[in-house]
Design a protein around this motif. Structure first.
Motif, short mmCIF file in Angstrom:
data_model
loop_
_atom_site.label_atom_id
_atom_site.label_comp_id
_atom_site.label_asym_id
_atom_site.label_seq_id
_atom_site.Cartn_x
_atom_site.Cartn_y
_atom_site.Cartn_z
N LEU A 1 -0.01 2.19 7.49
CA LEU A 1 -1.19 2.40 5.90
C LEU A 1 -1.15 3.19 4.73
N LEU A 2 -0.59 4.39 4.97
CA LEU A 2 -1.12 5.83 4.06
C LEU A 2 -0.04 5.19 3.11
N THR B 1 0.98 12.76 3.38
CA THR B 1 1.27 11.94 3.40
C THR B 1 2.62 11.24 3.62
N VAL B 2 3.86 11.82 2.57
CA VAL B 2 4.96 11.37 3.41
C VAL B 2 5.76 12.07 4.23
N TRP B 3 5.03 13.02 5.30
CA TRP B 3 5.71 13.12 6.43
C TRP B 3 4.51 12.63 7.25
N ASP C 1 0.02 -4.78 -2.19
CA ASP C 1 0.51 -4.86 -0.64
C ASP C 1 -0.53 -4.01 0.70
N ARG C 2 -0.90 -2.64 -0.13
CA ARG C 2 -1.70 -2.12 1.45
C ARG C 2 -3.15 -3.13 0.51
N TRP C 3 -3.87 -3.54 0.16
CA TRP C 3 -5.13 -4.15 0.16
C TRP C 3 -4.78 -5.62 0.34
N GLU C 4 -3.52 -6.66 0.66
CA GLU C 4 -3.22 -7.37 1.07
C GLU C 4 -2.87 -7.59 2.39
N ASP C 5 -2.25 -6.39 2.66
CA ASP C 5 -1.80 -5.94 3.95
C ASP C 5 -2.57 -6.61 5.48
N ALA D 1 5.03 11.33 12.03
CA ALA D 1 3.95 10.66 12.78
C ALA D 1 3.81 10.13 13.68
N PRO D 2 4.31 8.76 13.61
CA PRO D 2 4.47 7.65 14.31
C PRO D 2 5.43 7.67 15.32
N ALA D 3 6.20 8.50 15.86
CA ALA D 3 6.95 8.80 16.84
C ALA D 3 6.13 10.06 17.63
#
Length: 51
Positions: free
Chosen positions: A32-33, A6-8, A39-43, A13-15
């Motif tokens: 979102l990962l 997840t951290v990786w 914060d996740r559910w309210e995003d 990954a985005p770039a």
């Protein structure tokens, strides 16, 4: 191992995905990962979020 993956994904990954021209929706889902707790559910970009 899940946490390391997840951290990786969140950091690297985005770039790489942008370079491939993926959709903004996929980039938001990768982001979102890395969002935790309420914060996740309210995003506002969480699938199924209601305003």
């Amino acid at each position: 191992m899940r946490v390391e993956l997840t951290v990786w994904l969140v950091h690297h990954a985005p770039a790489r995905l942008r370079g491939l021209g993926v959709s903004e929706e996929l980039l938001h889902r990768v982001r979102l990962l890395g969002v935790t707790g309420l914060d996740r559910w309210e995003d506002p970009l969480w699938p199924g979020h209601r305003y």
